[in-house]
Scaffold this motif. Structure first.
Motif, mmCIF file in Angstrom:
data_model
loop_
_atom_site.group_PDB
_atom_site.id
_atom_site.type_symbol
_atom_site.label_atom_id
_atom_site.label_comp_id
_atom_site.label_asym_id
_atom_site.label_seq_id
_atom_site.Cartn_x
_atom_site.Cartn_y
_atom_site.Cartn_z
ATOM 1 N N VAL A 46 -0.613 27.520 -16.129
ATOM 2 C CA VAL A 46 -0.810 27.977 -14.883
ATOM 3 C C VAL A 46 0.649 28.302 -13.976
ATOM 4 C CG1 VAL A 46 -2.784 26.647 -14.199
ATOM 5 C CG2 VAL A 46 -0.393 25.622 -13.726
ATOM 6 N N SER A 47 1.732 28.057 -14.913
ATOM 7 C CA SER A 47 3.145 28.308 -14.448
ATOM 8 C C SER A 47 3.459 29.610 -13.911
ATOM 9 C CB SER A 47 4.231 27.968 -15.689
ATOM 10 O OG SER A 47 3.942 28.641 -16.574
ATOM 11 N N GLU A 48 2.587 30.696 -14.300
ATOM 12 C CA GLU A 48 2.957 31.904 -14.030
ATOM 13 C C GLU A 48 2.126 32.572 -12.722
ATOM 14 O OE1 GLU A 48 5.910 33.519 -15.330
ATOM 15 O OE2 GLU A 48 6.220 31.676 -16.215
ATOM 16 N N VAL A 49 1.177 31.569 -12.093
ATOM 17 C CA VAL A 49 0.657 32.325 -11.230
ATOM 18 C C VAL A 49 1.058 31.760 -9.875
ATOM 19 C CG1 VAL A 49 -1.673 32.106 -12.661
ATOM 20 C CG2 VAL A 49 -1.153 30.274 -10.987
ATOM 21 N N GLY A 50 0.772 32.656 -8.792
ATOM 22 C CA GLY A 50 1.255 32.388 -7.667
ATOM 23 C C GLY A 50 0.651 31.089 -6.803
ATOM 24 N N ARG A 51 -0.586 30.862 -6.773
ATOM 25 C CA ARG A 51 -1.256 29.500 -6.254
ATOM 26 C C ARG A 51 -2.531 29.250 -6.906
ATOM 27 N NH1 ARG A 51 -0.704 32.371 -0.855
ATOM 28 N NH2 ARG A 51 1.231 31.873 0.151
ATOM 29 N N VAL A 52 -2.946 27.930 -6.976
ATOM 30 C CA VAL A 52 -4.107 27.610 -7.653
ATOM 31 C C VAL A 52 -4.976 26.971 -6.699
ATOM 32 C CG1 VAL A 52 -3.367 27.620 -10.044
ATOM 33 C CG2 VAL A 52 -3.199 25.429 -8.464
ATOM 34 N N ALA A 53 -6.314 27.088 -6.424
ATOM 35 C CA ALA A 53 -7.200 26.316 -5.715
ATOM 36 C C ALA A 53 -7.701 25.224 -6.887
ATOM 37 C CB ALA A 53 -8.433 27.100 -5.353
ATOM 38 N N VAL A 66 -4.034 18.574 -9.866
ATOM 39 C CA VAL A 66 -3.101 18.643 -8.850
ATOM 40 C C VAL A 66 -1.528 18.282 -9.605
ATOM 41 C CG1 VAL A 66 -2.163 17.474 -6.832
ATOM 42 C CG2 VAL A 66 -4.458 18.184 -7.008
ATOM 43 N N VAL A 67 -1.570 17.450 -10.380
ATOM 44 C CA VAL A 67 -0.143 16.859 -11.013
ATOM 45 C C VAL A 67 0.097 18.022 -11.892
ATOM 46 C CG1 VAL A 67 0.674 15.341 -12.658
ATOM 47 C CG2 VAL A 67 -0.878 14.411 -11.137
ATOM 48 N N ALA A 68 -0.360 18.755 -12.567
ATOM 49 C CA ALA A 68 -0.112 19.946 -13.359
ATOM 50 C C ALA A 68 0.452 20.988 -12.425
ATOM 51 C CB ALA A 68 -1.440 20.421 -14.148
ATOM 52 N N GLY A 73 5.423 23.564 -10.456
ATOM 53 C CA GLY A 73 5.830 24.343 -9.295
ATOM 54 C C GLY A 73 5.132 25.455 -8.765
ATOM 55 N N VAL A 74 3.805 25.297 -8.798
ATOM 56 C CA VAL A 74 2.750 26.294 -8.294
ATOM 57 C C VAL A 74 1.960 25.309 -7.130
ATOM 58 C CG1 VAL A 74 0.583 27.469 -8.890
ATOM 59 C CG2 VAL A 74 2.409 27.312 -10.521
ATOM 60 N N PRO A 75 1.965 25.998 -6.087
ATOM 61 C CA PRO A 75 1.076 25.474 -4.840
ATOM 62 C C PRO A 75 -0.371 25.331 -5.083
ATOM 63 C CG PRO A 75 2.505 27.106 -4.078
ATOM 64 C CD PRO A 75 2.565 27.461 -5.582
ATOM 65 N N ALA A 76 -0.787 24.132 -4.908
ATOM 66 C CA ALA A 76 -2.301 23.901 -5.101
ATOM 67 C C ALA A 76 -2.710 23.855 -3.757
ATOM 68 C CB ALA A 76 -2.263 22.516 -5.955
ATOM 69 N N VAL A 77 -4.059 24.262 -3.741
ATOM 70 C CA VAL A 77 -4.827 24.429 -2.499
ATOM 71 C C VAL A 77 -6.170 23.393 -2.862
ATOM 72 C CG1 VAL A 77 -6.120 25.684 -0.549
ATOM 73 C CG2 VAL A 77 -4.080 26.499 -1.821
ATOM 74 N N PRO A 145 7.019 25.010 -1.965
ATOM 75 C CA PRO A 145 5.806 24.379 -1.601
ATOM 76 C C PRO A 145 5.081 23.682 -2.625
ATOM 77 C CG PRO A 145 6.030 26.619 -0.958
ATOM 78 C CD PRO A 145 7.160 26.278 -1.899
ATOM 79 N N ALA A 146 4.356 22.411 -2.465
ATOM 80 C CA ALA A 146 3.815 21.896 -3.585
ATOM 81 C C ALA A 146 2.381 21.825 -3.299
ATOM 82 C CB ALA A 146 4.187 20.314 -3.467
ATOM 83 N N LEU A 147 1.818 21.663 -2.080
ATOM 84 C CA LEU A 147 0.482 21.708 -1.714
ATOM 85 C C LEU A 147 0.172 22.573 -0.344
ATOM 86 C CD1 LEU A 147 -0.345 17.972 -2.089
ATOM 87 C CD2 LEU A 147 -1.330 19.562 -3.551
ATOM 88 N N ILE A 148 -0.848 23.071 -0.350
ATOM 89 C CA ILE A 148 -1.279 23.881 0.944
ATOM 90 C C ILE A 148 -2.666 22.960 1.436
ATOM 91 C CG2 ILE A 148 -2.066 25.844 2.125
ATOM 92 C CD1 ILE A 148 -0.419 27.337 0.009
ATOM 93 N N VAL A 149 -2.702 22.353 2.441
ATOM 94 C CA VAL A 149 -3.798 21.607 2.676
ATOM 95 C C VAL A 149 -4.320 21.987 4.076
ATOM 96 C CG1 VAL A 149 -4.472 19.115 3.230
ATOM 97 C CG2 VAL A 149 -2.848 19.483 1.744
ATOM 98 N N TYR A 150 -5.760 22.202 4.219
ATOM 99 C CA TYR A 150 -6.113 22.861 5.397
ATOM 100 C C TYR A 150 -6.417 21.787 6.407
ATOM 101 C CZ TYR A 150 -5.638 27.777 3.930
ATOM 102 O OH TYR A 150 -5.257 28.655 3.685
#
Length: 492
Positions: A46-53, A66-68, A73-77, A145-150
Motif C-alpha cells: 500500500v506504500s504507493e497509494v494516497g489513502r486507504v480505508a 492500521v499498523v501497516a 506513511g499512508v493515511p488510514a481512514v 498524516p497517519a489517520l483521518i478519523v471522522y
C-alpha cells in the motif's frame, strides 16, 4: 500550537522482541515478530497509494491494516461497520481512499463497491521463522498524516480530522508518563476500533510501549474477569461498560477479584457517574481514573497514577498540553474556584492539523493557536478540571446563572430511585431556560416525583440548579460509544 516535534518512529518496539505477545483478539494472537511480518508485507503493498480505508471490525486484521498504513506513511481512514449507507458514502467520497482493507470474508456494503479491495492476511506467505521482518522506513516528517478519523456528525455531516504522526506519539508518550504505562502492561479492552479511544489508545498505545493488548471481541463482564484474572494489568472502557461491571460485582466474585488486581482502570469518552465510581471502589478497592480528549485533540488531561482519584474530575493537563477556560466573549477565566464555568480551549502537539477538505471549519475551530473544544468546565484550586457538559447541549442559562448539565446529572444519579438520567434546558418565559431531567427510574412502576428530585438536587447543589420539569423514559438514546444523544431528546 507548540513547536513541531522531531521525527520519531511510532512503533520503536516492533522489531526488538519478536517472541513477545503483541495482540490477541479472543482466541487469535500475534507476537511482535508475527505482527511485524504481517504489517510489513502489507505496508509494501500500500506504500504507493494516497489513502486507504480500513473496514474497522474488532479483529486482528484491522490492527494489522492500521499498523501497516502507519508504517508505510499512508493515511488510514477507519470505517465504522455500523455506519449507515448515506453517511458511509459521504465519508468515502470526502476522503477518497484508493482502496479498502478488510478481513477476508467480510461482506462490504454497496457504498464501498467502487473501491478496490485488498484482503488483510495475518500470516503472510514467505516470512520464514527466525528471520526478522522487513519494514519500510517510516516517514521522517512528524506532520505526515497517519489517520483521518471522522467526527460523529452531531452538528452536520461528519468531518475528517487529520491526525499527524506527531499528535499520536505526543499523546501516547504523555499518557505513558501519566499512567506509568510500560512494556510490562497488558491492556484489556472491548472497544470498537474506528475511533481514538479504541484504536489509538487501545491498540497503538500498547504497541508503542512494547506491551500487549487483549481485545475481548465483544465486551462482557465475563471476558473482563477472565483477561484481568490471567495477567491483564489495565482496563480501558466507557461509562456504559463500567456501569455493567458495577452491576455485576455483587454476584460475580471472580470479577471482583480481577478488578481488584488490576493496576489501572481507565474510563473515557463520557463522564463516569459518581454512583458507579463509588460502587466499583467499594466493591474492589480500586478507583477508576478518568481522562479527557476528543477526536481533534486526542488526549488533553488525565488523573495521573498516584495523583489521588477524584470522581467528577478528568485530572490535569498532560505534558505539553496548554489548557485555558474562556468566557463567551473570548476573555480568559483565571479563577480556580471550582465554580466559574467557561469553555475549554487547548493547544499543544496533540492537536490535529485540520479538517480534511474543510478550511472554513478548520479556521472556525481555532482562536489563534487555541482549539475551541466546545466543552464547558470549571477548575479546582489545584488545577483539576471538572467538565460540566457541551456548550451546545449542556450549558443551561437559567435565571441569570450558567448551569452545567453534568453536575445535575451526577446529583440525580445519586438518588436511589434513578437508574439513568440526562439533563437538558428548554425555553422558559421567565427564566430564559429551565432545567429538564429525562429520567429512567430504577422501578418504572414507582418513579420518583418531580418534587423529590428537585429537593434532592437543591440540597446537594444549589436551588437554582434543581430540575423544574421531569420526563420519564424507558431508556435513553445512545450512540455506539454509549454516549447519550441529547439532540434526540425533544419535548412536544
Amino acid at each position: 500550537m507548540s513547536a513541531v516535534l522531531p521525527a520519531v518512529q511510532v512503533f520503536p518496539a516492533l522489531l526488538s522482541e519478536p517472541d513477545r505477545p503483541a495482540l490477541r483478539f479472543v482466541d487469535r494472537a500475534l507476537t511482535y515478530g508475527e505482527l511485524a511480518a504481517a504489517a510489513g508485507a502489507l505496508a509494501s503493498r500500500v506504500s504507493e497509494v494516497g489513502r486507504v480505508a480500513v473496514w474497522a471490525t474488532p479483529t486482528l486484521e484491522t490492527a494489522v491494516g492500521v499498523v501497516a498504513a502507519v508504517l508505510a506513511g499512508v493515511p488510514a481512514v477507519p470505517l465504522n461497520p455500523k455506519t449507515g449507507e448515506r453517511e458511509l458514502a459521504h465519508i468515502v467520497g470526502d476522503s477518497a481512499p484508493a482502496l479498502v482493507l478488510a478481513a477476508s470474508g467480510d461482506e462490504l456494503p454497496s457504498a464501498l463497491a467502487g473501491l478496490k479491495r485488498l484482503d488483510v492476511t495475518v500470516d503472510p506467505v514467505g516470512q520464514k521463522p527466525g528471520l526478522p521482518a522487513r519494514l519500510p522506513a517510516e516517514p521522517e516528517d512528524p506532520e505526515s498524516p497517519a489517520l483521518i478519523v471522522y467526527t460523529s456528525g452531531t452538528t452536520g455531516a461528519p468531518k475528517g480530522a487529520v491526525l499527524p504522526r506527531r499528535a499520536i506519539t505526543a499523546t501516547l508518550d504523555a499518557l505513558a508518563e501519566a499512567w506509568a504505562w510500560t512494556a510490562d502492561d497488558v491492556l484489556v479492552h472491548g472497544l470498537p476500533l474506528f475511533h481514538v479511544h479504541g484504536l489509538i489508545l487501545g491498540i497503538l498505545g500498547p504497541l508503542r510501549q512494547g506491551g500487549s493488548v487483549r481485545h475481548l471481541g465483544r465486551f462482557s463482564a465475563e471476558g473482563v474477569a477472565r483477561e484481568l484474572g490471567t495477567g491483564g494489568t489495565m482496563l480501558f472502557g466507557v461509562p456504559t461498560m463500567y456501569h455493567r461491571l458495577a452491576e455485576s460485582l455483587e454476584s460475580d466474585p471472580e470479577l471482583t477479584k480481577a478488578l481488584a488486581g488490576a493496576r489501572l482502570l481507565v474510563s473515557g469518552s463520557a463522564a463516569l457517574p459518581l454512583y458507579d465510581h463509588e460502587r466499583i471502589t467499594a466493591g474492589t478497592g480500586r478507583q477508576v481514573v478518568e481522562r479527557y480528549g476528543m477526536t481533534e485533540t486526542l488526549m488533553n488531561t488525565s488523573v495521573p497514577v498516584g495523583g489521588g482519584t477524584r470522581p467528577g474530575s478528568v485530572g490535569v493537563p498532560l505534558r505539553g498540553v496548554g489548557l485555558r477556560l474562556v468566557e463567551e466573549d473570548g476573555s480568559e477565566i483565571t479563577a480556580y474556584d471550582g465554580e466559574t464555568v467557561g469553555e475549554i480551549q487547548v493547544r499543544g502537539p496533540n492537536l490535529f492539523t485540520g479538517y480534511l477538505n474543510r478550511p472554513d471549519a478548520t479556521a472556525a475551530a481555532f482562536d489563534g493557536e487555541w482549539f475551541r473544544t466546545g466543552d464547558m468546565a470549571a477548575r479546582d484550586a489545584d488545577g483539576h478540571v471538572r467538565i460540566v457538559g457541551r456548550k451546545a447541549t449542556d450549558l443551561i442559562k437559567s435565571g441569570g446563572y450558567k448551569i452545567g448539565a453534568g453536575e445535575i446529572e451526577n446529583a440525580l444519579l445519586d438518588h436511589p430511585d434513578v437508574r439513568e438520567v440526562a439533563v437538558t434546558g428548554e425555553p422558559d418565559p421567565d427564566l430564559g431556560e429551565r432545567v429538564v431531567a429525562w429520567v429512567v427510574a430504577a422501578d418504572p412502576g414507582r418513579p420518583p416525583s418531580t418534587e423529590a428530585l428537585a429537593d434532592h438536587v437543591a440540597t446537594q447543589l444549589a436551588p437554582h440548579k434543581r430540575p423544574r420539569t421531569v420526563r420519564y423514559l424507558e431508556s435513553l438514546p445512545r450512540n455506539d460509544m454509549g454516549k447519550i444523544m441529547k439532540r434526540a431528546l425533544t419535548h412536544d
